[in-house]
Scaffold this motif. Structure first.
Motif, PDB file in Angstrom:
ATOM      1  N   GLY A 280      -8.720   1.915  -2.213  1.00 29.63           N
ATOM      2  CA  GLY A 280      -9.689   2.968  -2.639  1.00 29.63           C
ATOM      3  C   GLY A 280     -10.219   3.630  -1.465  1.00 29.63           C
ATOM      4  O   GLY A 280     -10.320   5.038  -1.381  1.00 29.63           O
ATOM      5  N   ARG A 281     -10.508   3.012  -0.483  1.00 29.88           N
ATOM      6  CA  ARG A 281     -11.184   3.878   0.826  1.00 29.88           C
ATOM      7  C   ARG A 281     -10.381   4.816   1.423  1.00 29.88           C
ATOM      8  O   ARG A 281     -10.685   5.813   1.778  1.00 29.88           O
ATOM      9  N   TYR A 282      -8.926   4.721   1.100  1.00 29.03           N
ATOM     10  CA  TYR A 282      -7.988   5.531   2.100  1.00 29.03           C
ATOM     11  C   TYR A 282      -7.092   6.535   0.774  1.00 29.03           C
ATOM     12  O   TYR A 282      -6.082   6.641   0.994  1.00 29.03           O
ATOM     13  N   GLU A 283      -7.568   6.396  -0.501  1.00 22.84           N
ATOM     14  CA  GLU A 283      -6.845   6.872  -1.636  1.00 22.84           C
ATOM     15  C   GLU A 283      -5.509   6.561  -1.803  1.00 22.84           C
ATOM     16  O   GLU A 283      -4.377   7.207  -1.438  1.00 22.84           O
ATOM     17  N   LEU A 284      -5.201   5.276  -1.510  1.00 24.68           N
ATOM     18  CA  LEU A 284      -3.818   4.778  -1.575  1.00 24.68           C
ATOM     19  C   LEU A 284      -3.705   3.999  -2.837  1.00 24.68           C
ATOM     20  O   LEU A 284      -4.418   3.373  -3.617  1.00 24.68           O
ATOM     21  N   GLY A 285      -2.323   3.892  -3.302  1.00 22.87           N
ATOM     22  CA  GLY A 285      -1.798   3.124  -4.339  1.00 22.87           C
ATOM     23  C   GLY A 285      -1.638   1.637  -3.863  1.00 22.87           C
ATOM     24  O   GLY A 285      -1.562   1.445  -2.357  1.00 22.87           O
ATOM     25  N   LEU A 286      -1.831   0.563  -4.527  1.00 20.06           N
ATOM     26  CA  LEU A 286      -1.843  -0.818  -4.259  1.00 20.06           C
ATOM     27  C   LEU A 286      -0.992  -1.525  -5.245  1.00 20.06           C
ATOM     28  O   LEU A 286      -1.504  -1.558  -6.620  1.00 20.06           O
ATOM     29  N   GLU A 287      -0.034  -2.291  -4.872  1.00 20.65           N
ATOM     30  CA  GLU A 287       0.680  -3.254  -5.768  1.00 20.65           C
ATOM     31  C   GLU A 287       0.589  -4.417  -5.394  1.00 20.65           C
ATOM     32  O   GLU A 287       0.657  -4.615  -4.053  1.00 20.65           O
ATOM     33  N   MET A 288       0.117  -5.573  -6.160  1.00 16.51           N
ATOM     34  CA  MET A 288       0.228  -6.806  -5.702  1.00 16.51           C
ATOM     35  C   MET A 288       0.984  -7.696  -6.538  1.00 16.51           C
ATOM     36  O   MET A 288       1.144  -7.578  -7.802  1.00 16.51           O
ATOM     37  N   THR A 289       1.981  -8.487  -5.833  1.00 14.69           N
ATOM     38  CA  THR A 289       2.892  -9.320  -6.724  1.00 14.69           C
ATOM     39  C   THR A 289       2.043 -10.446  -7.370  1.00 14.69           C
ATOM     40  O   THR A 289       0.795 -10.876  -6.975  1.00 14.69           O
TER      41      THR A 289
ATOM     42  N   ASN B  42       6.649   9.604  14.652  1.00 17.91           N
ATOM     43  CA  ASN B  42       5.970  10.742  14.352  1.00 17.91           C
ATOM     44  C   ASN B  42       5.798  10.927  12.804  1.00 17.91           C
ATOM     45  O   ASN B  42       5.729  12.215  12.461  1.00 17.91           O
ATOM     46  N   VAL B  43       5.795   9.853  12.183  1.00 16.39           N
ATOM     47  CA  VAL B  43       5.586   9.963  10.648  1.00 16.39           C
ATOM     48  C   VAL B  43       4.263   9.302  10.307  1.00 16.39           C
ATOM     49  O   VAL B  43       4.160   7.985  10.675  1.00 16.39           O
ATOM     50  N   VAL B  44       3.462   9.763   9.594  1.00 22.81           N
ATOM     51  CA  VAL B  44       2.095   8.756   9.064  1.00 22.81           C
ATOM     52  C   VAL B  44       2.788   8.135   7.840  1.00 22.81           C
ATOM     53  O   VAL B  44       3.445   8.507   7.024  1.00 22.81           O
ATOM     54  N   PRO B  45       2.573   6.715   8.102  1.00 21.65           N
ATOM     55  CA  PRO B  45       3.140   5.811   7.221  1.00 21.65           C
ATOM     56  C   PRO B  45       2.942   5.881   5.818  1.00 21.65           C
ATOM     57  O   PRO B  45       1.632   6.319   5.325  1.00 21.65           O
ATOM     58  N   GLY B  46       3.821   6.037   5.087  1.00 20.09           N
ATOM     59  CA  GLY B  46       3.897   6.219   3.639  1.00 20.09           C
ATOM     60  C   GLY B  46       3.688   5.098   2.573  1.00 20.09           C
ATOM     61  O   GLY B  46       3.046   5.089   1.714  1.00 20.09           O
ATOM     62  N   ALA B  47       4.206   3.975   3.235  1.00 16.88           N
ATOM     63  CA  ALA B  47       3.926   2.650   2.456  1.00 16.88           C
ATOM     64  C   ALA B  47       4.113   1.318   3.497  1.00 16.88           C
ATOM     65  O   ALA B  47       4.715   1.596   4.648  1.00 16.88           O
ATOM     66  N   VAL B  48       3.151   0.399   3.205  1.00 16.79           N
ATOM     67  CA  VAL B  48       3.169  -0.607   4.010  1.00 16.79           C
ATOM     68  C   VAL B  48       3.511  -2.115   3.092  1.00 16.79           C
ATOM     69  O   VAL B  48       2.667  -1.934   1.856  1.00 16.79           O
TER      70      VAL B  48
ATOM     71  N   PHE C 203       0.848  -1.196   0.088  1.00 18.61           N
ATOM     72  CA  PHE C 203      -0.057  -0.004   0.137  1.00 18.61           C
ATOM     73  C   PHE C 203       0.815   1.037   0.106  1.00 18.61           C
ATOM     74  O   PHE C 203       1.798   1.258   0.785  1.00 18.61           O
ATOM     75  N   ARG C 204       0.604   2.125  -0.904  1.00 14.77           N
ATOM     76  CA  ARG C 204       1.382   3.322  -0.840  1.00 14.77           C
ATOM     77  C   ARG C 204       0.279   4.737  -0.791  1.00 14.77           C
ATOM     78  O   ARG C 204      -0.651   4.811  -1.295  1.00 14.77           O
TER      79      ARG C 204
END
Ligand code: HGY
Ligand code: MN
Ligand code: MN
Length: 406
Positions: free
Chosen positions: A308-317, A272-278, A217-218
């Protein structure tokens, strides 16, 4: 005197092998192609020599040892398991099958058993898939299905090819003999069934299908204080939703599948940083192909919905899929007859754990013997099997080899 394994020697060797990669919590970490693996190969190769086998290591770090048969030209009966472990794993997973096969060879030789067929002892590398994300890499190589070693690497980017070049357990580099008449693997059940039913042995009828993919998730890394909650694109929100969805979807199959998010890494990973990628792994298992297909599609859809709910990018291998595999009925019958010869009760059951036997099915009729795991715990320092159960499994393995190799 019928061939009889030596329970004290089996225990002594398992305890000695357990010292290689010992962790402070009393578990074992033996990752493939590193120093601990080389030390374990060296030790097991010495034991193979003491059992009358000629040890060798193939190009993928798989240890093997051939005990000649009485008749020329017959393919060997193979027996073994894997020498690697999960991080901080138990001392029986894999190791029991390798040490018991060596023990059986020694008991058969000491009893002067007439084995027409040779006996091939095996200690596979990289069954756990811990380092490179490819489970059963060593046995996949034996059946010609491994990815090219320069295309797979550990989390530091070191390729298997580079690790193999540096891997030197001090054992002759010899290719594995090509043919096998059968493959046998003694293994702890790693689950609660045998222990809860008070049954000391099982002959495995099938091994579940396992499918694995990585979801990334990005969002947008941002200041944890100045970024209002409605202005965030927090990658962990999407991942957290998917973790819950994976749990609920698997629970919804009512025991016909299991699913696990075993690794999840948050970046940049600061308080203290909102996660940018998981990045998170998703693994699903079932004995039924339709269940795997439905679950895979549902997990992918859940990922897309969460993104989509959180306006994130998603990559799936792409999913790395190993279909469910039935084990050989004749080999299973030999295991059951061997237990009967020894007067012990035995049941049949599927394996929810993956094993090298699943891969070796492509090369030879394969069978597995399970012994109980106390409290059903495995992949943990608390993994334990009683020495009596371990010895009983080794004795059934020995008797089964005698039946198949006579
Ligand atoms: O993951 C498994 O099922 C096996 O223990 N490698
Ligand atoms: Mn195992
Ligand atoms: Mn394991």
């Amino acid at each position: 005197m019928p061939p009889t394994i030596d329970p004290a020697r089996l225990r002594r060797r398992l305890e000695e092998l357990a010292q290689i990669g010992r962790t402070p919590e009393g578990g074992v970490t033996r990752l493939s192609y590193r120093a601990e693996h080389a030390a374990a190969v060296r030790l097991a190769a010495r034991w193979m020599g003491e059992a009358g086998a000629t040890p060798g290591v193939d190009a993928w770090g798989n240890l093997h040892g051939l005990v000649p048969g009485a008749e020329a030209g017959l393919p060997p009966v193979a027996a073994g398991s894997h020498l690697d472990t999960v991080p901080n794993g138990g001392i029986f997973d894999g190791a029991l099958g390798v040490v018991a096969a060596i023990e059986a060879a020694q008991a058969l030789r000491d009893a002067g058993a007439h084995l027409a067929r040779p006996l091939l002892l095996l200690g596979f590398a990289e069954e756990e898939g811990t380092s490179f994300g490819v489970g059963c890499l060593g046995s996949l190589a034996v059946v010609g299905r491994a990815p090219a070693p320069e295309t797979i690497h550990d989390h530091e980017g070191v390729t298997v090819a580079a690790l193999l070049r540096a891997f030197d357990p001090g054992v002759a580099r010899v290719p594995l003999p090509p043919a096998m008449a059968a493959y046998l693997e003694l293994h702890i059940e790693q689950g609660p069934v045998l222990a809860s039913r008070g049954v000391p042995l099982a002959a495995v009828e099938a091994i579940v299908g396992i499918e694995r993919a990585v979801f990334t998730f990005r969002g947008q890394a941002n200041h944890a204080g100045t970024t209002p909650m409605d202005a965030r694109r927090d990658a962990l929100w999407g991942a957290a939703d998917l973790v819950a969805q994976v749990r609920d979807l698997a629970r919804g199959t009512e025991g016909r599948a299991v699913a696990t998010v075993g690794r999840l890494s948050v970046s940049p990973g600061a308080t203290n940083v909102v996660p940018g990628a998981v990045e998170m792994t998703v693994e699903i298992r079932s004995a039924e192909v339709p269940i795997l297909e439905t679950l895979r599609a549902a997990v992918e859809q859940a990922g897309r919905t969460s993104a989509g709910r959180y306006e994130l990018g998603l990559e799936m291998t792409a999913w790395r899929a190993e279909p469910p595999v039935p084990l050989d009925g004749n080999v299973r019958a030999s295991i059951e007859q061997a237990a009967g010869d020894l007067g012990w009760p035995i049941m049949t059951m599927p394996s929810w754990a993956g094993h090298d036997a699943k891969i070796l099915c492509a090369r030879a009729p394969a069978g597995m013997i399970f012994v109980p795991s106390d409290r059903g715990i495995s992949h943990s320092p608390e993994e334990h099997t009683s020495w009596e159960d371990a010895a009983r499994g080794a004795q059934v393995l020995c008797r089964t080899i005698e039946r198949l190799a006579a």
